[in-house]
Design a protein around this motif. Sequence first.
Motif, mmCIF file in Angstrom:
data_model
loop_
_atom_site.group_PDB
_atom_site.id
_atom_site.type_symbol
_atom_site.label_atom_id
_atom_site.label_comp_id
_atom_site.label_asym_id
_atom_site.label_seq_id
_atom_site.Cartn_x
_atom_site.Cartn_y
_atom_site.Cartn_z
ATOM 1 N N ARG A 20 -0.796 -14.395 4.688
ATOM 2 C CA ARG A 20 -0.808 -12.984 5.102
ATOM 3 C C ARG A 20 0.505 -12.324 4.719
ATOM 4 N N TYR A 21 1.610 -12.986 4.966
ATOM 5 C CA TYR A 21 2.912 -12.435 4.600
ATOM 6 C C TYR A 21 2.990 -12.156 3.107
ATOM 7 N N LYS A 22 2.544 -13.106 2.293
ATOM 8 C CA LYS A 22 2.604 -12.932 0.835
ATOM 9 C C LYS A 22 1.725 -11.761 0.389
ATOM 10 N N ILE A 23 0.519 -11.666 0.933
ATOM 11 C CA ILE A 23 -0.395 -10.589 0.530
ATOM 12 C C ILE A 23 0.123 -9.238 1.010
ATOM 13 N N THR A 24 0.576 -9.165 2.251
ATOM 14 C CA THR A 24 0.991 -7.871 2.782
ATOM 15 C C THR A 24 2.372 -7.446 2.303
ATOM 16 N N SER A 25 3.101 -8.324 1.633
ATOM 17 C CA SER A 25 4.421 -7.937 1.132
ATOM 18 C C SER A 25 4.349 -7.204 -0.208
ATOM 19 N N PHE A 26 3.196 -7.226 -0.861
ATOM 20 C CA PHE A 26 3.028 -6.467 -2.104
ATOM 21 C C PHE A 26 2.893 -4.983 -1.777
ATOM 22 N N PRO A 27 3.223 -4.111 -2.720
ATOM 23 C CA PRO A 27 3.031 -2.670 -2.479
ATOM 24 C C PRO A 27 1.553 -2.359 -2.216
ATOM 25 N N LEU A 28 1.327 -1.312 -1.459
ATOM 26 C CA LEU A 28 -0.042 -0.914 -1.154
ATOM 27 C C LEU A 28 -0.818 -0.620 -2.429
ATOM 28 N N ILE A 29 -2.053 -1.019 -2.416
ATOM 29 C CA ILE A 29 -2.901 -0.817 -3.588
ATOM 30 C C ILE A 29 -3.509 0.585 -3.591
ATOM 31 N N LEU A 30 -3.999 1.032 -2.445
ATOM 32 C CA LEU A 30 -4.704 2.306 -2.398
ATOM 33 C C LEU A 30 -3.838 3.482 -1.976
ATOM 34 N N GLY A 31 -2.810 3.239 -1.204
ATOM 35 C CA GLY A 31 -1.928 4.323 -0.798
ATOM 36 C C GLY A 31 -2.439 5.134 0.378
ATOM 37 N N ILE A 32 -3.743 5.355 0.472
ATOM 38 C CA ILE A 32 -4.302 6.153 1.564
ATOM 39 C C ILE A 32 -4.321 5.349 2.853
ATOM 40 N N ILE A 33 -4.830 4.143 2.761
ATOM 41 C CA ILE A 33 -4.927 3.284 3.930
ATOM 42 C C ILE A 33 -4.159 2.000 3.670
ATOM 43 N N GLY A 34 -3.952 1.220 4.707
ATOM 44 C CA GLY A 34 -3.245 -0.043 4.569
ATOM 45 C C GLY A 34 -4.124 -1.065 3.877
#
Length: 125
Positions: A20-34
């Motif tokens: 989870r840490y590795k995935i959530t540490s990348f920049p947001l993909i969509l920008g609108i939502i998390g």
Amino acid sequence: MKGIEFVLLAAGAILGAYIRYKITSFPLILGIIGSNVLIVNIVGSFILGIFSVLLVNWNLDQRYSFLIAIGFCGSLTTMSSFALENIVMIENKQILNMMINTIANVGLSFLALYGGRILIIQLLQ
């Protein structure tokens, strides 16, 4: 809780939290939502769907639930980050984004869990 159950729970939780840490540490993909939180919630739900069928179908020891369902999936998915994102959106008056985020997380996680169950049932036949 017995010793082996604790070890299984801890091992699953450590691995789930790390991913989870590795995935959530990348920049947001969509920008609108998390979208990163959405991704971990969908992936964790999909894995839980598969595991819930395999547990019964393969007659696995219930202790594996400590490793996969509670430890790994419980640590990979994140209700608290999802809730925090929604509160921040409300505070920023992004009500439409918050509604999209809620529908996406709840709806897609539900569909992913169901899809994981259906997929593994089909593969096992």
